[in-house]
Design a protein around this motif. Structure first.
Motif, PDB file in Angstrom:
ATOM      1  N   THR A   2     -66.449 -15.670  75.205  1.00  0.00           N
ATOM      2  CA  THR A   2     -66.288 -14.957  73.941  1.00  0.00           C
ATOM      3  C   THR A   2     -66.774 -15.843  72.808  1.00  0.00           C
ATOM      4  N   HIS A   3     -67.449 -15.226  71.847  1.00  0.00           N
ATOM      5  CA  HIS A   3     -67.889 -15.953  70.650  1.00  0.00           C
ATOM      6  C   HIS A   3     -67.068 -15.458  69.474  1.00  0.00           C
ATOM      7  N   ILE A   4     -66.495 -16.389  68.723  1.00  0.00           N
ATOM      8  CA  ILE A   4     -65.671 -16.039  67.575  1.00  0.00           C
ATOM      9  C   ILE A   4     -66.253 -16.690  66.334  1.00  0.00           C
ATOM     10  N   LYS A   5     -66.506 -15.883  65.313  1.00  0.00           N
ATOM     11  CA  LYS A   5     -66.987 -16.395  64.036  1.00  0.00           C
ATOM     12  C   LYS A   5     -65.763 -16.816  63.229  1.00  0.00           C
ATOM     13  N   VAL A   6     -65.774 -18.044  62.743  1.00  0.00           N
ATOM     14  CA  VAL A   6     -64.635 -18.609  62.016  1.00  0.00           C
ATOM     15  C   VAL A   6     -65.132 -19.121  60.663  1.00  0.00           C
ATOM     16  N   PRO A   7     -64.370 -18.893  59.589  1.00  0.00           N
ATOM     17  CA  PRO A   7     -64.784 -19.453  58.292  1.00  0.00           C
ATOM     18  C   PRO A   7     -64.981 -20.970  58.401  1.00  0.00           C
ATOM     19  N   GLN A   8     -66.028 -21.454  57.756  1.00  0.00           N
ATOM     20  CA  GLN A   8     -66.398 -22.866  57.806  1.00  0.00           C
ATOM     21  C   GLN A   8     -65.209 -23.794  57.523  1.00  0.00           C
ATOM     22  N   THR A  32     -62.345 -23.550  78.031  1.00  0.00           N
ATOM     23  CA  THR A  32     -63.128 -24.605  77.402  1.00  0.00           C
ATOM     24  C   THR A  32     -63.614 -24.068  76.065  1.00  0.00           C
ATOM     25  N   LEU A  33     -63.486 -24.876  75.018  1.00  0.00           N
ATOM     26  CA  LEU A  33     -63.936 -24.462  73.692  1.00  0.00           C
ATOM     27  C   LEU A  33     -65.180 -25.245  73.303  1.00  0.00           C
ATOM     28  N   ASN A  34     -66.226 -24.527  72.944  1.00  0.00           N
ATOM     29  CA  ASN A  34     -67.420 -25.159  72.393  1.00  0.00           C
ATOM     30  C   ASN A  34     -67.475 -24.772  70.925  1.00  0.00           C
ATOM     31  N   ILE A  35     -67.277 -25.744  70.049  1.00  0.00           N
ATOM     32  CA  ILE A  35     -67.197 -25.474  68.622  1.00  0.00           C
ATOM     33  C   ILE A  35     -68.483 -25.904  67.943  1.00  0.00           C
ATOM     34  N   ASP A  36     -69.134 -24.955  67.260  1.00  0.00           N
ATOM     35  CA  ASP A  36     -70.342 -25.247  66.498  1.00  0.00           C
ATOM     36  C   ASP A  36     -69.951 -25.248  65.025  1.00  0.00           C
ATOM     37  N   SER A  37     -69.708 -26.449  64.487  1.00  0.00           N
ATOM     38  CA  SER A  37     -69.231 -26.532  63.105  1.00  0.00           C
ATOM     39  C   SER A  37     -70.339 -26.233  62.090  1.00  0.00           C
ATOM     40  N   GLU A  38     -71.586 -26.258  62.543  1.00  0.00           N
ATOM     41  CA  GLU A  38     -72.708 -25.934  61.645  1.00  0.00           C
ATOM     42  C   GLU A  38     -72.660 -24.468  61.215  1.00  0.00           C
ATOM     43  N   ASN A  39     -72.569 -23.559  62.208  1.00  0.00           N
ATOM     44  CA  ASN A  39     -72.582 -22.135  61.865  1.00  0.00           C
ATOM     45  C   ASN A  39     -71.209 -21.464  61.988  1.00  0.00           C
ATOM     46  N   GLY A  40     -70.176 -22.245  62.269  1.00  0.00           N
ATOM     47  CA  GLY A  40     -68.821 -21.704  62.285  1.00  0.00           C
ATOM     48  C   GLY A  40     -68.517 -20.768  63.440  1.00  0.00           C
ATOM     49  N   THR A  41     -69.030 -21.078  64.631  1.00  0.00           N
ATOM     50  CA  THR A  41     -68.694 -20.249  65.788  1.00  0.00           C
ATOM     51  C   THR A  41     -67.950 -21.082  66.828  1.00  0.00           C
ATOM     52  N   VAL A  59     -55.445 -17.342  69.517  1.00  0.00           N
ATOM     53  CA  VAL A  59     -55.063 -18.540  68.765  1.00  0.00           C
ATOM     54  C   VAL A  59     -56.178 -18.920  67.788  1.00  0.00           C
ATOM     55  N   ILE A  60     -57.416 -18.933  68.258  1.00  0.00           N
ATOM     56  CA  ILE A  60     -58.543 -19.321  67.412  1.00  0.00           C
ATOM     57  C   ILE A  60     -58.726 -18.327  66.263  1.00  0.00           C
ATOM     58  N   GLN A  61     -58.619 -17.026  66.580  1.00  0.00           N
ATOM     59  CA  GLN A  61     -58.746 -16.028  65.517  1.00  0.00           C
ATOM     60  C   GLN A  61     -57.635 -16.190  64.484  1.00  0.00           C
ATOM     61  N   ALA A  62     -56.413 -16.474  64.933  1.00  0.00           N
ATOM     62  CA  ALA A  62     -55.286 -16.644  64.015  1.00  0.00           C
ATOM     63  C   ALA A  62     -55.489 -17.875  63.125  1.00  0.00           C
ATOM     64  N   ILE A  63     -55.918 -18.982  63.716  1.00  0.00           N
ATOM     65  CA  ILE A  63     -56.182 -20.186  62.914  1.00  0.00           C
ATOM     66  C   ILE A  63     -57.306 -19.888  61.922  1.00  0.00           C
ATOM     67  N   GLY A  64     -58.314 -19.170  62.381  1.00  0.00           N
ATOM     68  CA  GLY A  64     -59.426 -18.778  61.514  1.00  0.00           C
ATOM     69  C   GLY A  64     -58.990 -17.900  60.350  1.00  0.00           C
TER      70      GLY A  64
END
Length: 178
Positions: A2-8, A32-41, A59-64
């Motif tokens: 799953t890919h989740i868009k998260v505010p920067q 496993t979480l792969n975090i791309d801090s450049e584009n916020g995914t 959890v990730i969506q809630a933190i986002g």
């Protein structure tokens, strides 16, 4: 996967100090979480436990959506927990209107939000253009109605009365289930 868009500005909260939050999510979910801090995914790759992968996504969506990571770990402990996100930009046509709605929901000094959280037993976050709640399905329905009332212009008193009544209903249904 799953890919989740998260505010920067929430990526740091998902990673945590020295990667502690990311590590905790991965351990509790086997994902496993792969975090791309450049584009916020954030990419969530489910591990041995597919349900754990789904919970990691919650959890990730809630933190986002502005929740403190500590408040989101409940997703791993309670299968009925769910995240409800209400997009206020659907209702507010201007940024001034959006601020007014957020102000009504938070209340003076956070009072309204506090009352909603304590009466219904949920956790709330007002972040960006959204209001989010973590709770059980019956609690989420009540919060959704209370938000609709506030957004629609109902007085805070009317909303508090509604919540008081619903709190009684929730307590009654919990007693009946024993």
């Amino acid at each position: 996967m799953t890919h989740i868009k998260v505010p920067q500005d929430r990526i740091g909260a998902i990673i945590g100090p020295q990667g502690s939050v990311k590590k905790m999510i991965e351990e509790r979910s086997t994902a496993t979480l792969n975090i791309d801090s450049e584009n916020g995914t954030v990419e969530v790759i489910a591990g041995d436990d597919p349900v754990g992968g789904m919970r990691a996504t919650d959890v990730i969506q809630a933190i986002g959506r502005g929740f403190n990571p500590d408040k989101t770990y409940i997703f791993f402990d309670d299968d009925l927990m769910m995240l409800e996100v209400i997009d206020l930009s659907q209702t507010a046509s201007t940024s001034k209107e959006l601020l007014r709605l957020k102000g009504r929901i938070i209340g003076k000094g956070g009072k309204t939000r506090e009352i909603i959280e304590s009466l219904i037993g949920i956790k709330m976050s007002v972040y960006g253009k959204t209001v989010s709640a973590i709770g059980h399905p019956d609690q989420i329905i009540i919060v959704r109605t209370a938000m609709d009332m506030l957004i629609g212009g109902a007085t805070h008193g009317a909303v508090y009365s509604f919540l008081e009544k619903k709190k009684q209903d929730l307590m009654r249904s919990q007693l009946d289930s024993y």
